[in-house]
Design an enzyme around this catalytic site. Sequence first.
Site, short mmCIF file in Angstrom:
data_model
loop_
_atom_site.label_atom_id
_atom_site.label_comp_id
_atom_site.label_asym_id
_atom_site.label_seq_id
_atom_site.Cartn_x
_atom_site.Cartn_y
_atom_site.Cartn_z
N ASP A 59 0.82 -1.20 0.00
CA ASP A 59 0.00 0.00 0.00
C ASP A 59 0.86 1.26 0.00
OD1 ASP A 59 -2.81 -1.06 0.31
OD2 ASP A 59 -1.90 -1.97 2.06
N ILE A 60 1.86 1.29 0.86
CA ILE A 60 2.67 2.50 0.99
C ILE A 60 3.48 2.75 -0.28
CG2 ILE A 60 4.56 3.56 2.29
CD1 ILE A 60 3.49 1.94 4.74
#
Length: 411
Positions: free
Chosen positions: A174-175
């Site tokens: 996600d990051i």
Amino acid sequence: MTRAGSPPPLDGLRVVDMSTSYAGPTASMYLADLGADVVKVERPRTGDDARSWCPPSADGASAWFASANRNKRSVAIDLRSADGIAVLHRLLADADVLIENLNPSKLAALGLAPDDVRARHPRLVYCAMSGLGLTGPDAALPGYDLVAQARSGLMSVTGAAGGSPQRVSTALSDIVTGMAAALAVTAAVVRQRATGQGDLVDVSLLDSDLALLAPRVAAYLAGEPEPAPSGGTDSVLAIYQPFPTADRDIVIAIGNDVIWRRFCVAVGLTALAEDDRLGDNAGRRAHRSELVATITDVLARRPAAEWLAVLAGAGVPTSLVQGLSEVTTDPQVLARGAILPVPGSDGALNGVRSPFRLASMPEPRNERFPELGEHTVEVLRQAGFEAAAVERLLASGAVAAPAATADRRVS
């Protein structure tokens, strides 16, 4: 020349963020950190999924949500209603960027699929974030960080040697996808400002994890054996891994032959430095197991602090394997201002500063995450809705706002 105090680089950029959970909010947060005005569109009543990711929480606010939603304004819009869709399009008409991570079939049903929105708003940079990408046989499948780490092969190389594959224990996919999206959106905006043309940015968790694995993929396709979990040992470099000392683990990163010789002299293994068989990385790889055994025996004789001082003095890259209790009090981390307390939380909630520093922004932008629908009235009024229209939308449920802000009518 430093231009401290000048407007941030993305000042004036208008972003509508319809995403939820973590990758999309991370992308819009980085844009907001750089000065963009990010309007977070959320479902009435429940809002972003991450608002309910508790515990941990403080005063009812999720720590996870707080960590990815600073510097934004929140509007609550019911996209299941015709009036809600009309409000969204009014916002998009004045926006530069749209970020979304909704299911493709849901988007199509709402008339918000990329082709539909771009036809109506041709100047818009439309950033579609997904698990597996907009194309390919599995484009419609849902995706989460765990699924992406598994499918990309990232889990297959992570974990203890001889053990089962492990997920990297953070929202890595996600990051990194958020970072990739912010980069691509910024590039598209550069062209948008020069030409007036919009774009479609297609970013996925799978593609991001594949990018993280680029050296491992390249090595495998060049003839290396298929890698397996190796307990932190690099597949190419030797020696490049953790070691136990007399009291705790450290890592040693020998990235070239010069560092190898420095290391050997520093730890009293001068004979290894003079061994022609070990003079290059290929030779050290061929003798990796015996080298690791020898080095482990030497390092176990003294505590970590002593070895760190010795190796730092010799110019050998090294570090303690730190836990978060140490990371969050690390003098270098603190000196870089990397931990950002959430305003108004008395230190109970914290975020992490974006991984970049600009001379023109000596202090980071750090506004508290918004409450659900906190800025609904404000944003709609700025978008040109008359006070009576805002009242009607609130009454119908097409939009929502906390009672305190809904009562602050703008005449």
